[in-house]
Motif scaffolding. Structure first.
Motif, PDB file in Angstrom:
ATOM      1  N   SER A  56      20.085 -19.383 -49.139  1.00 34.90           N
ATOM      2  CA  SER A  56      19.864 -19.953 -47.797  1.00 34.90           C
ATOM      3  C   SER A  56      19.231 -18.923 -46.875  1.00 34.90           C
ATOM      4  O   SER A  56      18.341 -19.241 -46.061  1.00 34.90           O
ATOM      5  CB  SER A  56      21.200 -20.423 -47.208  1.00 34.90           C
ATOM      6  OG  SER A  56      21.807 -21.387 -48.049  1.00 34.90           O
ATOM      7  N   LEU A 108      15.581 -18.663 -47.644  1.00 37.13           N
ATOM      8  CA  LEU A 108      14.834 -19.801 -47.098  1.00 37.13           C
ATOM      9  C   LEU A 108      14.623 -19.635 -45.587  1.00 37.13           C
ATOM     10  O   LEU A 108      13.533 -19.902 -45.065  1.00 37.13           O
ATOM     11  CB  LEU A 108      15.587 -21.107 -47.376  1.00 37.13           C
ATOM     12  CG  LEU A 108      15.773 -21.494 -48.851  1.00 37.13           C
ATOM     13  CD1 LEU A 108      16.439 -22.870 -48.953  1.00 37.13           C
ATOM     14  CD2 LEU A 108      14.461 -21.508 -49.595  1.00 37.13           C
ATOM     15  N   ASN A 147      21.436 -26.793 -46.710  1.00 41.44           N
ATOM     16  CA  ASN A 147      20.648 -27.999 -46.432  1.00 41.44           C
ATOM     17  C   ASN A 147      19.878 -27.903 -45.103  1.00 41.44           C
ATOM     18  O   ASN A 147      18.757 -28.410 -44.977  1.00 41.44           O
ATOM     19  CB  ASN A 147      21.546 -29.235 -46.440  1.00 41.44           C
ATOM     20  CG  ASN A 147      21.886 -29.684 -47.853  1.00 41.44           C
ATOM     21  OD1 ASN A 147      21.067 -29.519 -48.762  1.00 41.44           O
ATOM     22  ND2 ASN A 147      23.075 -30.223 -48.049  1.00 41.44           N
ATOM     23  N   LEU A 206      17.003 -25.855 -45.903  1.00 43.45           N
ATOM     24  CA  LEU A 206      16.080 -26.580 -46.758  1.00 43.45           C
ATOM     25  C   LEU A 206      15.229 -27.560 -45.937  1.00 43.45           C
ATOM     26  O   LEU A 206      14.000 -27.631 -46.111  1.00 43.45           O
ATOM     27  CB  LEU A 206      16.856 -27.332 -47.846  1.00 43.45           C
ATOM     28  CG  LEU A 206      16.003 -28.129 -48.846  1.00 43.45           C
ATOM     29  CD1 LEU A 206      15.097 -27.193 -49.641  1.00 43.45           C
ATOM     30  CD2 LEU A 206      16.906 -28.924 -49.789  1.00 43.45           C
ATOM     31  N   ALA A 258      11.398 -28.937 -52.296  1.00 46.69           N
ATOM     32  CA  ALA A 258      12.807 -29.204 -51.996  1.00 46.69           C
ATOM     33  C   ALA A 258      13.578 -29.593 -53.259  1.00 46.69           C
ATOM     34  O   ALA A 258      14.708 -29.133 -53.482  1.00 46.69           O
ATOM     35  CB  ALA A 258      12.919 -30.301 -50.950  1.00 46.69           C
TER      36      ALA A 258
END
Length: 833
Positions: A17, A20, A118, A121, A162
């Motif tokens: 995470s 990202l 998430n 993402l 994704a």
């Protein structure tokens, strides 16, 4: 970053995470440097609308199952496509992260690392979509074909990225095998194409009338409902296929552990649980075998007590399924337990902690689980049966090659080990060890103590060798040792002396401490032989030489070997003579001295060698016993004797016949059956057959010998002790043996007429036999004085040269016609054998 920190699944997700988020910041920074700062103030209203739409779309998610993972597909591409036409990429990013993040937290109730990943993402998706679109068309001024193409490329790139990242995070969290199923993650891309198309149509419509946004919502909702129905139907078919694949996977013969892994893996994946468990009762009352498979494919098994405290799955063990409702702070969070019928009881299958992309397990999952459990029950029961059969086969193979008393290799296995050691001319030594006077331990202390002593000897030999060789028990009190690599006599003798010295130290057996002495023979490969049979035979020769000389241990030398070529050739000739029935059976009459009547005869084997002439019985009988030919020799004499006896009885002579049995004959468990068959075939009544045995033949193995004697006695056959008086314990055993007759040894009978001590012994033997209700036979009667004295003492039967020498069958029949009654004053018979 330490390996320990990385080993925690949650930490790995946090790391991804963070990567990202860094990628988003870097990409947006490059965009700002390239395109300049955006007009944020003029896009606030659009950002709020987009954030609201992003929030709402998170409540309309379609879950695509990939093995035990899940890819959430939403209609968020609709606002994303609208956003790339309406606002700057930075504004789109903020709207997407704020609206989507709130939707994930509020509507989908995500928390912790999953929420963080998430959010990162969806932020990356918004960034990639906007930047790819900007790279292809710049700032959009129209919604034409060029923009359409750019839109499709942008949304496909971002959604494919994704899908790949979701697969990676599942692999990092708990399922490394998910990477092998990366292509399945792209099954939701058709929905992306549909939503992008609807969004483009909506973008065109909005340019003409903003109210078209409502129509766009209707189109998105219809698309969502239709695609969700399609996915559910598709996943229903997939579930049936998975069930079929589950049963197919369980086909075949596997061990229980492999079947358990397959069962737990399949039910964990199909029910999308964090872990699956199998609890199976043990047939040996060790408790319950608890096998657990976690999401990381870690399989662990532990024993738990069967009578422990009640657990949440306990009702399933009695046949009642359990559907555990979710509670946030409980472990497990939720679960299902179903009974698992098995051959030896009822087991339990459980799944716990449903994956977080759905609320909890339902009754539909319970039905599926029960269907899976039914198939698993059959597979596990069959696997347990296969395991049991394999275990029995392994045990039988072990028993076939190991001594059941000591657990050491037996003769068969030792031969294999010796052969393996000497193949290729590698040096090795074979040591054969025999305990001296072990029989006295059995007689004095009993066979239980004797068996315990043998076990202790085997353990001490193994301990003393300490991995330098292999110990085996060949039978009785005979042990063998293989010393691989011992290529010299000195090396082998040194180890052997060490072993014999170890056995001379007191051995603890129960409350006793016993000492033993051993005789050991040594044979070396390749000098003394290159195969197991030869080495064992020559070690045996050396061992008997050590026993005869009381030297402890001896190395083989050809001068010790009685198995000379001439002797071996004679054994071969004897075997052929028995096979071709060339051995002659002669008969020596037995007479009742009180009446002079002939009552029967003793059958004796005679061998006339075609080259060496007459070979005495005391030479070829030991050869037969040592070479294993005694059984066919005994059966040959029995067969001939009974057929001749039948012919005498058919001609009116009510006679019996006696046959000698060797010591090994009483260890032949088939002997009573063979005797019964021959009696039936010849028609001779059982009482007309007397089998003569020596005391030594009983003492070799009293238990087995007595068992054989009892079976013969049950047939009605008479049993006689031959050479009575020469054994050291005959008097003590007479009362326990099922015998009918004693036969006084000729060494006492032949001199009784001139030696008062022999006469006293014979007189005592006759009186003892009569006192025990036994018939007494005297052999070796060669003169009238002896005959007269035995008649006076009441001896029941007389046998010897005074009556007749042993005669061939036809000559005996002729003699019988002329000598139905033998007068006491008749001159000694001089007929020749």
């Amino acid at each position: 970053m330490s390996a320990r920190w990385w080993s925690h699944p949650g930490n790995r997700v946090v790391a991804l995470s963070t990567v990202l988020a860094a990628a988003i910041v870097a990409a947006q920074g490059l965009h700002l440097l390239w395109g300049g700062p955006p007009d944020v103030a003029g896009q606030v209203a659009a950002a709020v609308v987009l954030a609201t739409i992003f929030f709402v779309t998170e409540g309309f998610v379609i879950h695509l199952r990939v093995r035990r993972g899940g890819h959430a597909m939403s209609v968020s591409e609709l606002p994303v496509v609208l956003g790339i036409f309406a606002v700057d990429p930075v504004v789109l990013l903020v709207a997407r992260v704020v609206g989507g993040g709130l939707g994930l937290a509020v509507l989908r109730r995500q928390r912790g690392g999953k929420l963080g990943f998430n959010v990162a993402l969806i932020g990356l998706q918004a960034t990639v979509t906007a930047l790819v679109f900007a790279a292809l068309v710049g700032r959009p001024t129209d919604v034409g074909p060029r923009e359409w193409l750019a839109t499709y490329v942008a949304v496909f790139v971002s959604d494919a990225l994704a899908a790949a990242l979701i697969t990676v995070v599942i692999a990092l969290h708990d399922d490394p095998g998910e990477l092998r199923r990366l292509t399945q993650a792209f099954h939701g891309l058709p929905l992306v194409a549909v939503t992008a198309t609807i969004a483009l149509i909506g973008a065109v419509a909005i340019r003409h009338d903003a109210r078209a946004l409502a129509l766009l919502g209707v189109a998105g909702a219809v698309t969502y409902i239709g695609y969700r129905a399609y996915v559910r139907q598709s996943q229903g078919h997939t579930q049936v296929e998975d069930l079929y694949a589950f049963t197919r996977e369980l086909d075949g013969s596997r061990d229980s552990s492999e079947v358990a892994r397959i069962v737990l893996t399949q039910i964990r994946d199909q029910l999308r649980a964090a872990s699956a468990e199998l609890i199976v009762p043990d047939t040996h009352n060790r408790g319950l075998l608890h096998t657990r498979l976690t999401g990381a494919d870690d399989l662990t098994s532990v024993w738990i007590p069967a009578d422990g405290p009640e657990r949440w799955w306990t009702p399933a063990a009695t046949g009642t399924p359990v559907l555990l409702s979710p509670l946030p702070d409980r472990q497990p969070h939720d679960g299902i337990a179903v009974p698992l019928p098995m051959g030896d009881g009822t087991g339990v299958l459980t799944v716990t902690d449903s994956l977080s992309d759905r609320p909890t397990f339902t009754s539909e999952h319970l039905k599926l689980f029960q269907a899976l459990a039914n198939h698993a029950s059959v597979a596990l029961t069959n696997a347990a049966l296969v395991d049991r059969l394999r275990h029995e086969v392994t045990e039988k193979e072990h028993l076939a090659q190991h001594d059941p008393l000591t657990g050491l290799p037996n003769r068969t296995r030792f031969n294999e080990l010796v052969q393996e050691a000497v193949d290729g001319d590698r040096p090795a030594a074979v040591v054969l060890m025999d305990l001296d006077r072990f029989k006295e331990v059995n007689d004095a202390l009993g066979h239980d103590i004797g068996d315990a002593l043998l076990c202790e000897i085997g353990n001490r030999l193994k301990s003393q060798l300490d991995g330098r060789g292999v110990v085996a028990r060949l039978g009785g009190d005979e042990f063998a040792v293989l010393l691989p690599g011992a290529g010299t006599e000195d090396a082998a003798a040194a180890v052997t002396a060490e072993l014999t010295a170890a056995l001379e130290r007191p051995l603890p057996v129960g409350s006793l401490r016993l000492t033993t002495r051993t005789s050991a023979g040594i044979a070396l490969a390749p000098g003394h032989g290159t195969d197991a049979r030869t080495l064992l035979q020559r070690a045996d020769v050396a061992m008997y030489s050590a026993k005869d000389t009381r030297s402890g241990e001896r190395v083989y030398h050809p001068s010790q070997d009685r198995n000379t070529p001439t002797r071996l050739a004679l054994i071969g000739d004897l075997g052929q003579a028995i096979d071709h029935r060339d051995l002659q059976v002669v008969f020596q009459p037995k007479v009742d001295p009180a009446t002079g009547h002939v009552t029967g005869a003793e059958a004796l084997a005679r061998w006339h060698h075609p080259e060496q002439g007459f070979i005495p019985p005391d030479q070829f009988i030991p050869l037969a016993e040592q070479s294993g030919l005694i059984r066919p020799l005994t059966l040959h004499v029995l067969d001939v004797a009974l057929r001749r006896c039948a012919s005498w009885r058919r001609t009116g002579h009510d006679l019996g016949v006696a046959v000698n049995l060797s010591p090994n004959s009483l260890l032949d468990t088939d002997l009573p059956d063979v005797v019964a068959r021959l009696l039936r075939e010849t028609g001779v009544p059982p009482h007309a057959l007397t089998l003569e045995i020596t005391e030594s033949s009983i003492m070799a193995d009293p238990t087995r010998s007595l068992r054989t004697l009892d079976r013969l006695h049950t047939l009605g056959v008479k049993l006689a002790i031959d050479d009575f008086g020469t054994g050291y314990s005959s008097l003590g055993r007479l009362r326990d043996l099922p015998i009918d007759e004693v036969k006084i040894d000729k060494s006492f009978v032949q001199r009784m007429a001139v030696d008062r001590r022999d006469r006293a012994l014979v007189t005592s033997a006759v009186q003892l036999g009569h006192a025990l209700d036994l018939e007494v036979v005297a052999e070796g009667v060669e003169d009238l004085d002896t005959y007269t004295h035995l008649t006076r003492e009441g001896c029941n039967l007389i046998q010897g040269y005074y009556v007749s020498r042993p005669l061939p069958a036809d000559a005996f029949a002729t003699w019988l016609r002329d000598h139905e009654v033998i007068p006491a004053s008749r001159a000694p018979e001089r007929s020749r054998a």
